[in-house]
Enzyme design. Sequence first.
Site, PDB file in Angstrom:
ATOM      1  CD  GLU A   1      -1.212  -2.180   1.955  1.00 48.76           C
ATOM      2  OE1 GLU A   1      -0.224  -2.331   2.629  1.00 48.76           O
ATOM      3  OE2 GLU A   1      -1.972  -3.588   1.782  1.00 48.76           O
TER       4      GLU A   1
ATOM      5  CE1 TYR B   1       7.475   0.732  -3.064  1.00 53.34           C
ATOM      6  CE2 TYR B   1       5.873   1.427  -2.664  1.00 53.34           C
ATOM      7  CZ  TYR B   1       7.127   1.294  -2.686  1.00 53.34           C
ATOM      8  OH  TYR B   1       7.050   1.050  -1.127  1.00 53.34           O
TER       9      TYR B   1
END
Length: 75
Positions: free
Chosen positions: A31, A43
């Site tokens: 998250e 990411y």
Amino acid sequence: GGWQRRGLGSELLQFIIRLARDYAADKIYLEVRPSNAAARALYGGAGFSEIAVRRGYYPEGERREDAVVMELMLQ
């Protein structure tokens, strides 16, 4: 800060991905705050996809901030 923009986050992320593969994991989930553009780019560049939003996940003073859920398929 002095430790930012040196590629350490990318190296650590690649280490974790290799470790997960070594342990035969199928996926990695994480998250991240929607406001954290640098982390989302890191990411995404590593192959993670944004798959969901968790509403009100992070405390933010009197309010709460959402979290973007990201997934990396390893197999």
